[in-house]
Design a protein around this motif. Structure first.
Motif, short mmCIF file in Angstrom:
data_model
loop_
_atom_site.label_atom_id
_atom_site.label_comp_id
_atom_site.label_asym_id
_atom_site.label_seq_id
_atom_site.Cartn_x
_atom_site.Cartn_y
_atom_site.Cartn_z
N TRP A 18 -64.59 3.79 -5.45
CA TRP A 18 -65.94 3.74 -4.87
C TRP A 18 -65.89 3.42 -3.37
CZ3 TRP A 18 -70.25 1.46 -8.52
CH2 TRP A 18 -70.14 2.06 -9.79
N ASN A 59 -70.54 9.22 2.11
CA ASN A 59 -70.28 8.28 1.02
C ASN A 59 -71.59 7.75 0.47
OD1 ASN A 59 -70.91 5.73 2.64
ND2 ASN A 59 -69.25 6.58 3.87
N PHE A 60 -71.51 6.99 -0.60
CA PHE A 60 -72.70 6.52 -1.32
C PHE A 60 -73.61 5.68 -0.43
CE2 PHE A 60 -74.91 3.61 -4.26
CZ PHE A 60 -75.46 4.53 -5.16
N PRO A 96 -67.27 -1.21 -5.75
CA PRO A 96 -67.37 -0.67 -4.39
C PRO A 96 -66.28 -1.28 -3.50
CG PRO A 96 -69.52 -1.38 -5.20
CD PRO A 96 -68.51 -1.88 -6.17
N TRP A 145 -73.81 1.88 -10.28
CA TRP A 145 -74.30 2.58 -9.09
C TRP A 145 -75.72 2.12 -8.77
CZ3 TRP A 145 -70.96 4.66 -6.08
CH2 TRP A 145 -69.82 5.31 -6.58
N ARG A 152 -68.51 11.50 -15.50
CA ARG A 152 -68.00 10.31 -14.82
C ARG A 152 -67.62 9.22 -15.83
NH1 ARG A 152 -68.37 13.89 -11.43
NH2 ARG A 152 -68.94 13.54 -9.25
#
Length: 304
Positions: free
Chosen positions: A160, A168-169, A193, A234, A271
């Motif tokens: 992550w 990226n996220f 993360p 997430w 996932r």
């Protein structure tokens, strides 16, 4: 001159994948620590081009290779298996052989996707890999190639990854929060993360310790996990980002974030549900600081 300063001058690191988010964080950290280094991007040299790489390693007296080059498009890999293979397996094999030829360490970044995510406790390095897609399989095959061809190696699995660079996220969530009042974010996938800047610091510290160690001391080589210090979904990660951005005045209001299931957000590769990595082994072996991702999020939001 202190011993550490003398050691810095003696060390020269070759970094591949210099334009990726980890590569750029490595460049920043190496410059900050004034460590001699050579940065290679795809445009500079293909990691499969052993002739060019041999010349660079010899000319620069490289003492270790840090491989941050990777094909990381998890879903796209399903339709581009040859490209994923070329970067994640063939290129890594070439680097492993160069590591052995020059008798220098190879520090290689791998992924939590070598696991299927079906267990309910943090993954340790001795857990059996079982990737579910082309991306994870090619990353595992790259690990196996290193173990086959090199003797001085660190395989660092992480997860992550986010940073101030690339896509990226963190960046995606901040952009969407400014465009929408309501978002749906997956809540049944759990992971750690990890800030790319912290990965960079860990890799450089490990390279330094390997450089100082005696030639006959091999105990530190092997496979390690390095990920953020706190696991969450997430959805939880998104909420942490939005709340911090609002607190820092970067978002006028926190959007409504609906928790959705993996099934509600289908992707070519399903996932893994639980990919939490244990940091115990690397902390014991090298004493590196685990990634404080919340602090990193706070710092990066200040830059937005």
């Amino acid at each position: 001159m202190s011993g550490q300063e003398g050691m810095r001058e003696d060390m020269h690191l070759l970094v591949t994948g210099a334009f990726g988010q980890l590569g750029q964080c490595l460049a920043d950290e190496l410059k900050a620590q004034q460590i001699p280094h050579t940065l290679l991007s795809r445009q500079d040299a293909d990691i499969n081009d052993t002739v060019v790489l041999e010349r660079i390693i010899a000319d620069k007296a490289v003492t270790a290779i840090i491989n941050a080059a990777a094909y990381t498009a998890v879903d796209k890999a399903e339709s581009e298996p040859e490209l994923a293979q070329r970067v994640n397996v063939d290129g890594v094999t070439a680097l492993a052989k160069l590591s052995a030829h020059f008798d220098i360490p190879l520090l290689h970044v791998s992924t939590d996707y070598v696991f299927d995510g079906n267990q309910q406790r943090p993954y340790v390095e001795t857990d059996a890999p079982s990737p579910t897609g082309v991306y994870g399989q090619t990353k595992l095959d790259g690990e196996l190639a290193i173990q086959r061809h090199a003797t001085k190696y660190i395989i660092l699995r992480t997860a992550w990854v986010f940073s101030e660079y690339g896509n990226n996220f963190l960046k995606t969530m901040l952009r969407l929060a400014k465009e929408r009042d309501t978002l749906g974010v997956v809540a049944d996938q759990v992971g750690c993360p990890t800030y790319a800047g912290d990965i960079a610091k860990a890799l450089i510290e490990i390279a330094r310790q390997l450089h100082r160690s005696d030639d006959d001391h091999q105990a530190e080589y092997g496979v390690y996990h390095y990920a953020g210090d706190e696991a969450l979904s997430w959805h939880g990660f998104a909420m942490a980002i939005f709340n911090e951005a609002h607190l820092k005045g970067r978002l006028p209001k926190v959007p409504t974030v609906n928790a959705i299931t993996t099934e509600a957000y289908p992707t070519p590769v399903k996932r893994p549900a639980y990919l939490v990595l244990s940091n115990a082994k690397i902390a014991k072996a090298f004493g590196v600081c685990v990634s404080d991702w919340r602090q990193a999020v706070s710092n990066l939001i200040q830059l937005e």
